[in-house]
Design an enzyme around this catalytic site. Structure first.
Site, PDB file in Angstrom:
ATOM      1  N   CYS A  29      43.335 122.002   7.087  1.00  0.00           N
ATOM      2  CA  CYS A  29      42.129 122.210   7.895  1.00  0.00           C
ATOM      3  C   CYS A  29      42.028 123.622   8.445  1.00  0.00           C
ATOM      4  O   CYS A  29      41.006 123.978   9.036  1.00  0.00           O
ATOM      5  CB  CYS A  29      42.097 121.199   9.040  1.00  0.00           C
ATOM      6  SG  CYS A  29      41.830 119.502   8.468  1.00  0.00           S
ATOM      7  N   LYS A  32      38.992 125.707   7.155  1.00  0.00           N
ATOM      8  CA  LYS A  32      37.616 125.385   7.522  1.00  0.00           C
ATOM      9  C   LYS A  32      36.807 126.648   7.811  1.00  0.00           C
ATOM     10  O   LYS A  32      37.351 127.675   8.235  1.00  0.00           O
ATOM     11  CB  LYS A  32      37.598 124.501   8.776  1.00  0.00           C
ATOM     12  CG  LYS A  32      37.889 123.041   8.539  1.00  0.00           C
ATOM     13  CD  LYS A  32      37.675 122.248   9.819  1.00  0.00           C
ATOM     14  CE  LYS A  32      37.794 120.756   9.593  1.00  0.00           C
ATOM     15  NZ  LYS A  32      37.528 119.990  10.837  1.00  0.00           N
ATOM     16  N   ASP A  66      26.033 116.710  18.200  1.00  0.00           N
ATOM     17  CA  ASP A  66      27.167 117.219  18.977  1.00  0.00           C
ATOM     18  C   ASP A  66      28.425 117.465  18.156  1.00  0.00           C
ATOM     19  O   ASP A  66      29.467 117.798  18.715  1.00  0.00           O
ATOM     20  CB  ASP A  66      27.502 116.235  20.110  1.00  0.00           C
ATOM     21  CG  ASP A  66      26.359 116.107  21.104  1.00  0.00           C
ATOM     22  OD1 ASP A  66      25.879 117.155  21.562  1.00  0.00           O
ATOM     23  OD2 ASP A  66      25.959 114.972  21.400  1.00  0.00           O
ATOM     24  N   GLY A  67      28.326 117.318  16.852  1.00  0.00           N
ATOM     25  CA  GLY A  67      29.498 117.561  16.024  1.00  0.00           C
ATOM     26  C   GLY A  67      30.517 116.449  16.064  1.00  0.00           C
ATOM     27  O   GLY A  67      31.722 116.705  16.046  1.00  0.00           O
ATOM     28  N   ASP A  69      32.751 113.249  14.635  1.00  0.00           N
ATOM     29  CA  ASP A  69      33.639 113.266  13.479  1.00  0.00           C
ATOM     30  C   ASP A  69      33.057 112.561  12.261  1.00  0.00           C
ATOM     31  O   ASP A  69      33.487 112.825  11.135  1.00  0.00           O
ATOM     32  CB  ASP A  69      34.973 112.626  13.859  1.00  0.00           C
ATOM     33  CG  ASP A  69      35.661 113.408  14.971  1.00  0.00           C
ATOM     34  OD1 ASP A  69      36.119 114.524  14.701  1.00  0.00           O
ATOM     35  OD2 ASP A  69      35.705 112.909  16.114  1.00  0.00           O
ATOM     36  N   GLY A 157      35.654 108.265  -7.834  1.00  0.00           N
ATOM     37  CA  GLY A 157      35.410 109.502  -7.116  1.00  0.00           C
ATOM     38  C   GLY A 157      34.767 110.536  -8.004  1.00  0.00           C
ATOM     39  O   GLY A 157      34.103 110.212  -8.994  1.00  0.00           O
TER      40      GLY A 157
END
Length: 348
Positions: A29, A32, A66-67, A69, A157
């Site tokens: 992460c 990002k 608000d972002g 998850d 996938g």
């Protein structure tokens, strides 16, 4: 009995060993897009859409504002659908462990809003002319193992030929729309609980640079947030977020901003993995961590704390724990929410 590779802290050896992290510009992460840049891009995105608004199915109860998850849509029969996607470049060299970590991280977004994962699909980018496809199979096997431990189906996938290896999952889950964990649900007077120790970011950065193996970091990243999410709901919590690429300070800032409160962090109460402080002192800090800190500094009263503590608190985590506005069994309380007084973040 001979020591394992993880036990002796050495890099994998032998002709078949591949340093996957060397094929990635970042790791986990920490790769990002910086939070400030991302928010500027998505701000007002729906308002900018051209043409008439179509009729949409269900009611979006958690979305872009608000972002949070994951996205949550209320549907019939008193249920809600949770949807999220997460993928990243290799965070460790072992392909099976990378798959496990990436799956746990993707599933975490569902747990962070109070949902239970139902089905996932793989997202795979692979440099097929550079890295053996057998390694890709190990990555997928790791993801499948963790998803099954979560009781989540994996159904196919999508894969692409990519110059940089990437893996993750798109996950769909179910939740009770009346019992959600929202990023804007924090209230003054609530304690802040943290369900996993910090430090995987700096340990992963050291791993990428040196090949040293840190089993404590792998164990933390592959631990599901399922039990923490269920414990938060059982305790009556209504506010949470998971700690990933924006670090504890970045995600807590988003929570405090959305909830209209100030988050006060008791720095001495924050738990860290063994070796995390040493890694910071030795300079193993990712670019993502530095960008996190630069983003939150204008919104932070650091008190008496210096660079080492700030870098650890801003450390870009991969598959980190939950930050919960409330007290839950087994999780340390690392601060509290108070009425908005000055900046939204304060250290003490």
């Amino acid at each position: 009995m001979a020591e394992t590779t993880a036990e002796r802290g050495a890099a994998p050896q032998g002709p078949g060993a591949v340093r996957l992290t060397r094929y990635a510009h970042g790791g986990g992460c920490a790769c990002k897009i910086p939070p400030g840049e991302l928010e500027a891009v998505v701000a007002g995105l729906l308002e900018k859409a051209d043409g008439p608004r179509p009729r949409l199915n269900g009611e979006l109860v958690i979305g872009l504002d608000d972002g949070d998850d994951a996205a949550v849509v209320r549907v019939e029969d008193g249920r809600a659908i949770v949807a999220t996607a997460d993928f990243f470049t290799p965070v460790v060299d072992d392909p099976f462990d990378w798959g496990r970590i990436a799956a746990a991280n993707a599933l975490s977004d569902v747990y962070a809003v109070g949902g239970e994962p139902l089905v996932a699909v793989n997202l795979l980018g692979w440099p097929r002319d550079v890295l053996p496809m057998e390694l890709a199979g190990e990555v997928l096997r790791g993801g499948l193992e963790v998803a099954r431990a979560a009781g989540c189906h994996v159904a196919g996938g999508h894969s692409v030929d990519d110059p940089e290896p990437k893996y993750g999952m798109a996950v769909t889950g179910l939740a009770d729309p009346g019992r959600l964990l929202r990023i804007d649900g924090g209230r003054a007077g609530l304690p802040i609980s943290l369900t996993k120790p910090l430090g995987v970011g700096v340990l992963n950065t050291r791993h990428k640079a040196t090949g040293e193996v840190f089993p404590q970091a792998v164990a933390a990243m592959t631990t599901l947030n399922r039990d923490a999410s269920r414990a938060a709901l059982a305790a009556g919590a209504g506010c949470a977020t998971d700690v990933t690429g924006f670090g504890l300070l970045g995600h807590l800032y988003k929570l405090a901003r959305a909830s209209g409160v100030t988050a006060v962090v008791d720095v001495a109460a924050v738990p860290y993995l063994a070796g995390a402080r040493e890694a910071v002192r030795d300079g193993y800090v990712s670019g993502g961590t530095g960008r996190n800190l630069a983003w939150v500094v204008p919104h932070l009263d650091p008190g008496r704390f210096g660079e080492e503590d700030l870098l650890l608190l801003a450390d870009a985590q991969t598959s980190g724990g939950l930050l919960v506005a409330g007290e839950i069994p087994g999780a340390p309380v690392v601060g509290e929410l108070v009425p908005r007084e000055g900046p939204p973040l304060r250290l003490r």
